[in-house]
Design a protein around this motif. Structure first.
Motif, PDB file in Angstrom:
ATOM      1  N   GLY A 212       0.832  -1.201   0.000  1.00 26.13           N
ATOM      2  CA  GLY A 212       0.000   0.000   0.000  1.00 26.13           C
ATOM      3  C   GLY A 212       0.865   1.248   0.000  1.00 26.13           C
ATOM      4  N   THR A 213       0.278   2.370  -0.367  1.00 28.49           N
ATOM      5  CA  THR A 213       1.056   3.605  -0.425  1.00 28.49           C
ATOM      6  C   THR A 213       1.259   4.176   0.974  1.00 28.49           C
ATOM      7  N   THR A 214       2.458   4.662   1.183  1.00 27.15           N
ATOM      8  CA  THR A 214       2.807   5.273   2.464  1.00 27.15           C
ATOM      9  C   THR A 214       3.976   6.216   2.261  1.00 27.15           C
ATOM     10  N   ASP A 215       4.108   7.153   3.145  1.00 26.82           N
ATOM     11  CA  ASP A 215       5.266   8.043   3.097  1.00 26.82           C
ATOM     12  C   ASP A 215       6.247   7.707   4.214  1.00 26.82           C
ATOM     13  N   CYS A 216       6.113   6.519   4.793  1.00 23.46           N
ATOM     14  CA  CYS A 216       6.998   6.086   5.868  1.00 23.46           C
ATOM     15  C   CYS A 216       8.391   5.785   5.301  1.00 23.46           C
TER      16      CYS A 216
END
Length: 153
Positions: free
Chosen positions: A95-99
């Motif tokens: 999934g998309t994340t900015d982590c």
């Protein structure tokens, strides 16, 4: 992990049909037993019918019944049918994340392992297991016993 209302009621529908074994049930009766709106229950019924877990019988004396033996329907099968996603974090399974840790983070591995343990446990229980106490369930849901139904016919 929290199951959706749809999954909860799908299991309830199957439990009702298993308790009413050998007889056709009316969806309206099932809905009333659980104090649920019939259109909502109809929506839930559709994937159960499409998957073969529930059969419909048309006509004046029609209704619904289990499409298979209750003992052959696992909770895992029902949950996997009804749940749209098992993503437990925004980065779960790509999934998309900015982590900044996403590439080297072991959280996904831990969550996948936890999800598999959850589903494996559900796979150990069938709809038949959930309705072992049929007399209590029948009484609570207002399902007439077989002898009483025969007398009414």
């Amino acid at each position: 992990m929290r199951l959706t209302r749809q999954t909860n009621y799908a299991i309830r529908i199957l439990m009702y049909l298993a308790t009413n074994e050998g007889r056709l049930s009316k969806l309206g009766d099932v809905a009333r037993s659980y104090a649920a709106p019939e259109p909502f229950m109809f929506k839930i019924l559709q994937p159960l019918v499409a998957s073969g877990l529930v059969e419909t019988v048309r006509g004046r004396n029609g209704g619904i019944r289990l499409g298979r033996e209750a003992g052959s329907i696992s909770l895992r099968e029902v949950v996997e049918l009804m749940e749209e996603s098992f993503a437990m974090a925004e980065c779960f399974d790509g999934g998309t994340t900015d982590c900044p840790l996403v590439v080297h983070c072991e959280l996904n591995a831990a969550l996948r392992q936890a999800l598999e343990a959850f589903l494996t446990t559900l796979g150990q229980f069938s709809i038949a297991d959930l309705v072992e106490n049929r007399p209590f369930i029948s009484q609570t849901l207002g399902i007439a016993p077989v002898a009483e139904r025969a007398a009414l016919s």
